[in-house]
Design a protein around this motif. Structure first.
Motif, PDB file in Angstrom:
ATOM      1  N   ARG A  12       0.877  -1.223  -0.101  1.00 55.22           N
ATOM      2  CA  ARG A  12       0.033  -0.082   0.051  1.00 55.22           C
ATOM      3  C   ARG A  12       0.880   1.184   0.016  1.00 55.22           C
ATOM      4  O   ARG A  12       0.480   2.402  -0.578  1.00 55.22           O
ATOM      5  N   SER A 110      -6.856   3.020   7.880  1.00 59.22           N
ATOM      6  CA  SER A 110      -7.780   2.379   6.899  1.00 59.22           C
ATOM      7  C   SER A 110      -8.289   3.320   5.807  1.00 59.22           C
ATOM      8  O   SER A 110      -8.249   4.444   6.265  1.00 59.22           O
ATOM      9  N   ASP A 111      -9.154   2.950   4.874  1.00 64.55           N
ATOM     10  CA  ASP A 111      -9.464   3.883   3.926  1.00 64.55           C
ATOM     11  C   ASP A 111     -10.608   4.701   4.558  1.00 64.55           C
ATOM     12  O   ASP A 111     -10.756   5.937   4.410  1.00 64.55           O
ATOM     13  N   GLN A 112     -11.379   4.143   5.861  1.00 60.06           N
ATOM     14  CA  GLN A 112     -12.245   5.117   6.179  1.00 60.06           C
ATOM     15  C   GLN A 112     -11.600   6.073   7.033  1.00 60.06           C
ATOM     16  O   GLN A 112     -12.268   7.148   7.081  1.00 60.06           O
ATOM     17  N   SER A 115     -10.423   9.107   5.113  1.00 59.28           N
ATOM     18  CA  SER A 115     -11.162   9.975   4.651  1.00 59.28           C
ATOM     19  C   SER A 115     -11.509  11.125   5.887  1.00 59.28           C
ATOM     20  O   SER A 115     -11.866  12.170   5.600  1.00 59.28           O
ATOM     21  N   ARG A 142      -3.463  13.659   4.126  1.00 61.17           N
ATOM     22  CA  ARG A 142      -3.874  12.742   2.710  1.00 61.17           C
ATOM     23  C   ARG A 142      -3.277  13.529   1.757  1.00 61.17           C
ATOM     24  O   ARG A 142      -2.462  14.831   2.010  1.00 61.17           O
TER      25      ARG A 142
END
Length: 354
Positions: A12, A110-112, A115, A142
């Protein structure tokens, strides 16, 4: 930590695969020529539990080393004696995290959770050095990676697309992928210096690196003002000028010169680059002749440094521009370090810049 989870973290993060392969070999781990082959090889491993645990630990170390020492855009800020107390106070301060992920630093969120992060870097960890004269602050933020693809309308088959794009020749599509950046700031009270280190792993241009360094400095100033001392609101960041280092690096016998930008006395701009960034320009007779023919003004440089019997090659860049030489005091205040696989390599590059 398992082999698969450690490998997933590395995947990743997306380090340069050549650099990763060097790190794997240096740490005596199985390697391959690509991600697919590497994942198959580790997925098919039949090793004792103790060996598997050792492999997982070494993969985790490679991940952590890449976060800590991998591709970085660097700026140094130097301070006067009158500011020493502010730096010392920062070393002694117990910083409060601005963001606490569910997984321990430096694991990817994590992706959540991603965000929930903002483009503004947020403090996630602070670590004192062994002599308690310096502290490293780590920031998550980000960032975006943009992909572009062009589609010919003539190649479209479905009726909806043909109707929507009738009369057009091409459709250009953009996709923005959000990824996590892990930046750091090292406060060196002993030498009255702060080092800003932006994670350049997936920053594609020097302009984007400059922008990320600005974001990091703004976030750092706000953190120090809010948590340590309001005086940081007005403290000046006097950035070190790396321009004089270009000529010093050029004449330094260590490392291989793989890229050089210089202006000639006749007014032309030469940007020499070794094919594949391999070899040494100083061994090229045409380069030697060009440099000895007339006075030159060097404005950009890249050198490659070999480690571990050429297993690992570290690159140090000072990406100046031709116009930089035109000012009364030519200035370049950013350097780029790429492909380090351990702290020794990174520290060697820092010593060349300090």
């Amino acid at each position: 930590m398992t082999i698969q989870s450690a490998l997933a973290k590395l995947r990743r993060r997306q380090p340069n695969f050549t650099t990763l392969r060097a790190a794997l070999e240096h740490n005596e781990l199985p390697t391959s020529n690509g991600w697919a082959g590497l994942e198959r090889k580790y997925g098919d491993l039949q090793v004792p539990a103790m060996t598997a645990s050792s492999y997982a630990s070494r993969l985790e170390k490679i991940y952590r080393d890449n976060v800590e020492w991998g591709n970085k855009a660097i700026q140094f800020a130097v301070f006067e004696q009158k500011d020493s107390a502010l730096l010392t106070k920062a070393i002694a301060h117990s910083f409060v995290r601005e963001y606490t992920p569910t997984v321990a630093f430096p694991a990817y969120v994590s992706d959540q959770e991603l965000s929930d992060l903002t483009l503004r870097p947020k403090l996630v960890a602070s670590e004192l050095n062994t002599t308690r004269t310096g502290v490293t602050l780590y920031f998550y933020s980000r960032a975006y990676e943009t992909e572009r693809e062009t589609f010919a309308v003539d190649d479209m088959k479905d009726a909806v697309s043909l109707k929507r794009f009738a009369g057009y020749d091409q459709v250009v599509a953009y996709r923005q992928l959000i990824f996590q950046r892990i930046d750091s700031v090292y406060i060196d009270a002993k030498n009255k210096r702060i080092e800003f280190r932006v994670d350049g792993t997936r920053l594609k241009t020097t302009d984007r690196m400059v922008e990320a360094l600005k974001e990091l400095k703004v976030a750092f100033r706000e953190l120090m003002s809010n948590q340590v001392d309001k005086a940081w609101e007005k403290v000046s960041f006097t950035l070190v000028n790396f321009f004089p280092k270009i000529d010093l690096l050029y004449h330094d016998k260590n490392g291989h010169l793989v890229e050089l930008g210089h202006n000639t006395a006749a007014g032309s701009i030469n940007h020499g680059k070794m094919r594949g960034l391999k070899g040494n320009m100083k061994d090229d007779p045409s380069h030697v002749a060009s440099m000895s023919a007339s006075a030159t003004e060097k404005f950009a440089i890249q050198k490659a440094y070999s480690y571990y019997k050429d297993l690992s090659i570290v690159r140090l860049k000072i990406p100046g521009k031709s116009a930089d030489t035109g000012s009364a005091t030519p200035t370049v205040n950013m350097a780029i370090v790429e492909d380090c696989i351990d702290g020794k390599q990174f520290e060697d590059m820092m010593q060349l810049l300090r």
